[in-house]
Design a protein around this motif. Structure first.
Motif, short mmCIF file in Angstrom:
data_model
loop_
_atom_site.label_atom_id
_atom_site.label_comp_id
_atom_site.label_asym_id
_atom_site.label_seq_id
_atom_site.Cartn_x
_atom_site.Cartn_y
_atom_site.Cartn_z
N CYS A 139 4.03 9.84 -5.19
CA CYS A 139 5.26 9.27 -5.72
C CYS A 139 5.04 8.76 -7.14
O CYS A 139 3.93 8.32 -7.47
CB CYS A 139 5.70 8.13 -4.80
SG CYS A 139 7.14 7.20 -5.38
N CYS A 177 9.34 6.11 2.76
CA CYS A 177 9.80 5.22 1.70
C CYS A 177 11.18 5.64 1.19
O CYS A 177 11.37 6.78 0.77
CB CYS A 177 8.81 5.23 0.55
SG CYS A 177 9.27 4.15 -0.82
N HIS A 200 5.91 6.07 -8.32
CA HIS A 200 5.66 4.63 -8.30
C HIS A 200 4.27 4.27 -7.78
O HIS A 200 3.86 3.12 -7.85
CB HIS A 200 6.70 3.92 -7.43
CG HIS A 200 8.10 4.21 -7.83
ND1 HIS A 200 8.63 3.86 -9.04
CD2 HIS A 200 9.09 4.87 -7.18
CE1 HIS A 200 9.88 4.26 -9.12
NE2 HIS A 200 10.18 4.89 -8.00
N GLU A 201 3.50 5.26 -7.26
CA GLU A 201 2.17 5.00 -6.71
C GLU A 201 1.11 5.04 -7.80
O GLU A 201 1.10 5.93 -8.65
CB GLU A 201 1.83 6.06 -5.65
CG GLU A 201 0.49 5.87 -4.99
CD GLU A 201 -0.66 6.50 -5.75
OE1 GLU A 201 -1.76 5.96 -5.71
OE2 GLU A 201 -0.44 7.52 -6.43
N LYS A 202 0.23 4.05 -7.79
CA LYS A 202 -0.91 4.03 -8.71
C LYS A 202 -2.08 3.38 -8.00
O LYS A 202 -1.96 2.23 -7.54
CB LYS A 202 -0.57 3.27 -10.00
CG LYS A 202 -1.68 3.33 -11.01
CD LYS A 202 -1.26 2.75 -12.34
CE LYS A 202 -2.40 2.88 -13.33
NZ LYS A 202 -2.02 2.38 -14.63
N ASN A 233 0.84 -1.19 0.00
CA ASN A 233 0.00 0.00 0.00
C ASN A 233 0.88 1.24 0.00
O ASN A 233 1.93 1.27 0.62
CB ASN A 233 -0.91 0.02 1.22
CG ASN A 233 -1.94 -1.08 1.17
OD1 ASN A 233 -2.39 -1.49 0.12
ND2 ASN A 233 -2.31 -1.58 2.33
N CYS A 234 0.43 2.28 -0.71
CA CYS A 234 1.20 3.51 -0.81
C CYS A 234 0.25 4.70 -0.83
O CYS A 234 -0.70 4.73 -1.61
CB CYS A 234 2.03 3.50 -2.08
SG CYS A 234 3.00 5.00 -2.32
N SER A 235 0.52 5.68 0.02
CA SER A 235 -0.29 6.90 0.03
C SER A 235 0.54 8.12 -0.31
O SER A 235 0.07 9.26 -0.20
CB SER A 235 -0.95 7.08 1.40
OG SER A 235 0.03 7.20 2.41
N GLU A 236 1.78 7.92 -0.71
CA GLU A 236 2.68 9.03 -1.05
C GLU A 236 2.39 9.55 -2.45
O GLU A 236 1.92 8.84 -3.32
CB GLU A 236 4.14 8.55 -0.98
CG GLU A 236 4.58 8.00 0.35
CD GLU A 236 4.67 9.05 1.43
OE1 GLU A 236 4.74 10.26 1.11
OE2 GLU A 236 4.67 8.67 2.61
N GLY A 279 -3.25 3.78 -5.07
CA GLY A 279 -2.97 3.43 -3.68
C GLY A 279 -2.02 2.27 -3.49
O GLY A 279 -1.84 1.78 -2.39
N LYS A 280 -1.38 1.82 -4.55
CA LYS A 280 -0.42 0.70 -4.48
C LYS A 280 0.92 1.12 -5.07
O LYS A 280 0.99 1.95 -5.97
CB LYS A 280 -0.93 -0.51 -5.26
CG LYS A 280 -2.26 -1.05 -4.80
CD LYS A 280 -2.15 -1.67 -3.43
CE LYS A 280 -3.51 -2.21 -2.99
NZ LYS A 280 -3.47 -2.70 -1.64
N CYS A 281 1.99 0.52 -4.58
CA CYS A 281 3.32 0.76 -5.12
C CYS A 281 3.51 -0.12 -6.35
O CYS A 281 3.30 -1.33 -6.31
CB CYS A 281 4.39 0.45 -4.08
SG CYS A 281 6.06 0.78 -4.68
#
Length: 52
Positions: free
Chosen positions: A10, A36, A12-14, A5-8, A16-18
């Motif tokens: 960034c 990260c 690489h985020e799409k 899971n990713c909330s940055e 809500g996922k890396c």
């Protein structure tokens, strides 16, 4: 493959996922701004004139 899971904000985020699927050079090991070590801001692509 891991589901991270990713909330940055960034590159690489799409959705809500890396989406980073390989290890790259560490951009900032001790950054207090993010949790990260592979964080690269999304606006970095626009600054370089590259398309996402």
């Amino acid at each position: 493959m891991m589901d991270i899971n990713c909330s940055e904000r960034c590159i690489h985020e799409k959705n809500g996922k890396c989406t980073l699927n390989h290890i790259t050079a560490i951009t900032d090991l001790s950054s207090p701004k993010t949790n990260c070590i592979y964080f690269s801001p999304k606006n970095q692509i626009k600054d370089k004139g590259l398309s996402p």
